[in-house]
Design a protein around this motif. Sequence first.
Motif, short mmCIF file in Angstrom:
data_model
loop_
_atom_site.label_atom_id
_atom_site.label_comp_id
_atom_site.label_asym_id
_atom_site.label_seq_id
_atom_site.Cartn_x
_atom_site.Cartn_y
_atom_site.Cartn_z
N LEU A 38 0.83 -1.20 0.00
CA LEU A 38 0.00 0.00 0.00
C LEU A 38 0.87 1.25 0.00
O LEU A 38 0.49 2.27 -0.61
N TYR A 39 2.02 1.19 0.66
CA TYR A 39 2.96 2.32 0.61
C TYR A 39 3.48 2.53 -0.81
O TYR A 39 3.49 3.66 -1.32
N ALA A 41 2.12 1.63 -3.59
CA ALA A 41 1.01 2.08 -4.43
C ALA A 41 0.79 3.58 -4.27
O ALA A 41 0.52 4.30 -5.24
N ASP A 42 0.94 4.05 -3.04
CA ASP A 42 0.73 5.47 -2.75
C ASP A 42 1.81 6.35 -3.38
O ASP A 42 1.58 7.53 -3.64
N GLN A 43 2.99 5.76 -3.61
CA GLN A 43 4.10 6.53 -4.18
C GLN A 43 4.02 6.66 -5.69
O GLN A 43 4.70 7.50 -6.28
N GLU A 44 3.19 5.83 -6.30
CA GLU A 44 3.14 5.81 -7.76
C GLU A 44 2.21 6.89 -8.32
O GLU A 44 1.19 7.20 -7.71
N THR A 47 -2.61 5.44 -11.72
CA THR A 47 -3.80 5.02 -10.98
C THR A 47 -3.76 3.51 -10.81
O THR A 47 -3.58 2.76 -11.78
N CYS A 50 -6.17 -0.29 -5.47
CA CYS A 50 -5.66 -0.64 -4.15
C CYS A 50 -6.44 -1.80 -3.52
O CYS A 50 -5.90 -2.50 -2.65
#
Length: 225
Positions: A38-39, A41-44, A47, A50
């Motif tokens: 999840l970390y 994914a948040d940095q990318e 879209t 999640c």
Amino acid sequence: MKKTEQIWRAEQYMKEVHQHDVSGHDVAHVYRVVSLALYLADQEEKTVDCHVIHLVALLHDTVDEKLFIEHDAIEKLQRFLIEIELTHAEIEDLLHIIQYMSYRGGRNNHVALSFEGQIVRDADRLDALGAIGIARTFQYAGHSGEAMWTGDATFEQLEYASDSDIHALSPSAIQHFYEKLFKLRDLMHTESGRALAEQRHQFMKQFVETFMTEWNFDKSQLDKK
């Protein structure tokens, strides 16, 4: 079924599967992979889904061939995914990621994954690196009845050893670093994954170098005389 309910059910399924694990593929490992995924994914900037990432991260080791009879585990997981009301297409996507995200001696490196799959693959590989990776490596070696190390090579000799030379060594925790772990840094898909992998890779290098110096202590002292 609501997505929050699907996540909760997947978490309970995972806990039931891994609750007694002592190989390093335990509940704590899964939660770390979830957090890392999840970390990442948040940095990318792309879209990403999640919900898919969360489900895959929770369930990724429930069919691991090192732990279970793979065919039976896949069938059991497939029945569970039907129970939580995923569509046929969603189930196919999740199973593809889960079946092909692991390293498996490098056999899966050529298998294309969705970007969500790449993120969870990076997260799982990150948990095989660094201080946690070191601890898990020795835990798994002990669980499998393997030694810490059985050879007489120095750190420098191992650094320049070929893959065939590494494979020829008896299975051990130290061999596993050269057989797999030191290769993971260069296999990361995401930029943020690569940054974390570099830090953890260097930590492991320092550890193995220190380990080998201590392992060969008597020999190194005698050579100085």
